[in-house]
Design a protein around this motif. Structure first.
Motif, PDB file in Angstrom:
ATOM      1  N   ALA A  28       0.826  -1.215   0.000  1.00  0.00           N
ATOM      2  CA  ALA A  28       0.000   0.000   0.000  1.00  0.00           C
ATOM      3  C   ALA A  28       0.858   1.262   0.000  1.00  0.00           C
ATOM      4  O   ALA A  28       2.005   1.256   0.454  1.00  0.00           O
ATOM      5  CB  ALA A  28      -0.912  -0.005   1.227  1.00  0.00           C
ATOM      6  N   ASP A  29       0.272   2.351  -0.494  1.00  0.00           N
ATOM      7  CA  ASP A  29       0.944   3.654  -0.450  1.00  0.00           C
ATOM      8  C   ASP A  29       0.886   4.255   0.947  1.00  0.00           C
ATOM      9  O   ASP A  29       1.829   4.911   1.385  1.00  0.00           O
ATOM     10  CB  ASP A  29       0.304   4.628  -1.437  1.00  0.00           C
ATOM     11  N   VAL A  30      -0.226   4.036   1.643  1.00  0.00           N
ATOM     12  CA  VAL A  30      -0.424   4.589   2.982  1.00  0.00           C
ATOM     13  C   VAL A  30      -1.097   3.537   3.851  1.00  0.00           C
ATOM     14  O   VAL A  30      -2.045   2.880   3.420  1.00  0.00           O
ATOM     15  CB  VAL A  30      -1.312   5.852   2.952  1.00  0.00           C
ATOM     16  N   VAL A  31      -0.611   3.381   5.075  1.00  0.00           N
ATOM     17  CA  VAL A  31      -1.214   2.473   6.050  1.00  0.00           C
ATOM     18  C   VAL A  31      -1.424   3.266   7.333  1.00  0.00           C
ATOM     19  O   VAL A  31      -0.496   3.898   7.832  1.00  0.00           O
ATOM     20  CB  VAL A  31      -0.304   1.255   6.338  1.00  0.00           C
ATOM     21  N   LEU A  32      -2.626   3.264   7.857  1.00  0.00           N
ATOM     22  CA  LEU A  32      -2.915   3.909   9.129  1.00  0.00           C
ATOM     23  C   LEU A  32      -3.049   2.820  10.182  1.00  0.00           C
ATOM     24  O   LEU A  32      -3.833   1.885  10.015  1.00  0.00           O
ATOM     25  CB  LEU A  32      -4.206   4.718   9.050  1.00  0.00           C
ATOM     26  N   ILE A  33      -2.296   2.934  11.251  1.00  0.00           N
ATOM     27  CA  ILE A  33      -2.333   1.952  12.335  1.00  0.00           C
ATOM     28  C   ILE A  33      -2.878   2.664  13.565  1.00  0.00           C
ATOM     29  O   ILE A  33      -2.268   3.608  14.049  1.00  0.00           O
ATOM     30  CB  ILE A  33      -0.932   1.380  12.632  1.00  0.00           C
ATOM     31  N   GLY A  34      -4.011   2.228  14.041  1.00  0.00           N
ATOM     32  CA  GLY A  34      -4.606   2.825  15.223  1.00  0.00           C
ATOM     33  C   GLY A  34      -4.615   1.853  16.380  1.00  0.00           C
ATOM     34  O   GLY A  34      -4.592   0.637  16.193  1.00  0.00           O
ATOM     35  N   GLU A  35      -4.605   2.394  17.589  1.00  0.00           N
ATOM     36  CA  GLU A  35      -4.662   1.573  18.794  1.00  0.00           C
ATOM     37  C   GLU A  35      -5.177   2.433  19.932  1.00  0.00           C
ATOM     38  O   GLU A  35      -5.270   3.636  19.807  1.00  0.00           O
ATOM     39  CB  GLU A  35      -3.297   0.967  19.128  1.00  0.00           C
ATOM     40  N   MET A  36      -5.536   1.782  21.000  1.00  0.00           N
ATOM     41  CA  MET A  36      -5.969   2.499  22.203  1.00  0.00           C
ATOM     42  C   MET A  36      -4.708   2.887  22.972  1.00  0.00           C
ATOM     43  O   MET A  36      -3.931   2.017  23.355  1.00  0.00           O
ATOM     44  CB  MET A  36      -6.862   1.613  23.083  1.00  0.00           C
ATOM     45  N   HIS A  37      -4.499   4.179  23.155  1.00  0.00           N
ATOM     46  CA  HIS A  37      -3.298   4.645  23.848  1.00  0.00           C
ATOM     47  C   HIS A  37      -3.192   4.007  25.235  1.00  0.00           C
ATOM     48  O   HIS A  37      -4.151   3.977  25.991  1.00  0.00           O
ATOM     49  CB  HIS A  37      -3.316   6.167  23.978  1.00  0.00           C
ATOM     50  N   GLY A  38      -2.025   3.467  25.509  1.00  0.00           N
ATOM     51  CA  GLY A  38      -1.788   2.851  26.804  1.00  0.00           C
ATOM     52  C   GLY A  38      -2.143   1.377  26.871  1.00  0.00           C
ATOM     53  O   GLY A  38      -1.802   0.710  27.833  1.00  0.00           O
ATOM     54  N   ASP A  39      -2.809   0.840  25.852  1.00  0.00           N
ATOM     55  CA  ASP A  39      -3.160  -0.574  25.836  1.00  0.00           C
ATOM     56  C   ASP A  39      -1.937  -1.364  25.372  1.00  0.00           C
ATOM     57  O   ASP A  39      -1.526  -1.265  24.216  1.00  0.00           O
ATOM     58  CB  ASP A  39      -4.343  -0.831  24.903  1.00  0.00           C
ATOM     59  N   GLU A  40      -1.341  -2.116  26.286  1.00  0.00           N
ATOM     60  CA  GLU A  40      -0.082  -2.810  25.993  1.00  0.00           C
ATOM     61  C   GLU A  40      -0.207  -3.769  24.810  1.00  0.00           C
ATOM     62  O   GLU A  40       0.691  -3.853  23.972  1.00  0.00           O
ATOM     63  CB  GLU A  40       0.418  -3.556  27.231  1.00  0.00           C
ATOM     64  N   ALA A  41      -1.313  -4.512  24.718  1.00  0.00           N
ATOM     65  CA  ALA A  41      -1.484  -5.460  23.604  1.00  0.00           C
ATOM     66  C   ALA A  41      -1.591  -4.716  22.280  1.00  0.00           C
ATOM     67  O   ALA A  41      -1.008  -5.133  21.271  1.00  0.00           O
ATOM     68  CB  ALA A  41      -2.715  -6.327  23.837  1.00  0.00           C
ATOM     69  N   GLY A  42      -2.333  -3.613  22.270  1.00  0.00           N
ATOM     70  CA  GLY A  42      -2.472  -2.828  21.049  1.00  0.00           C
ATOM     71  C   GLY A  42      -1.160  -2.203  20.619  1.00  0.00           C
ATOM     72  O   GLY A  42      -0.822  -2.182  19.428  1.00  0.00           O
TER      73      GLY A  42
END
Length: 81
Positions: A28-42
């Motif tokens: 891909a040209d762009v990948v957005l990776i999101g997670e819950m801030h502070g969630d160690e597994a994420g």
């Protein structure tokens, strides 16, 4: 880590293997990776995905949304790995 993380196609919501997710993300040209801030597994899954993408596409570039000045040393340490 990434192999134990549930992965899904963002359009169809069908399950994907971790290797298929990495293959698609690496192409891909762009990948957005999101997670819950502070969630160690994420956070761990996000880092594992980034490392896997970088293994497949060494020219990939990472942009972080927000880093505070007091966190710069930790970021520098991580980048030096």
């Amino acid at each position: 880590m990434l192999e134990q993380t549930p992965c899904f196609d963002g359009r169809t919501f069908t399950p994907l293997s971790a290797s298929e997710l990495v293959r698609r993300a690496s192409a891909a040209d762009v990948v957005l990776i999101g997670e819950m801030h502070g969630d160690e597994a994420g956070l761990a899954a996000s880092a594992a995905l980034w490392r896997a993408i970088l293994d497949e596409r060494p020219s990939a570039v990472l942009a972080l949304e927000f880093i505070e000045r007091d966190e710069q040393i930790a970021l520098d340490d991580w980048l030096a790995e």
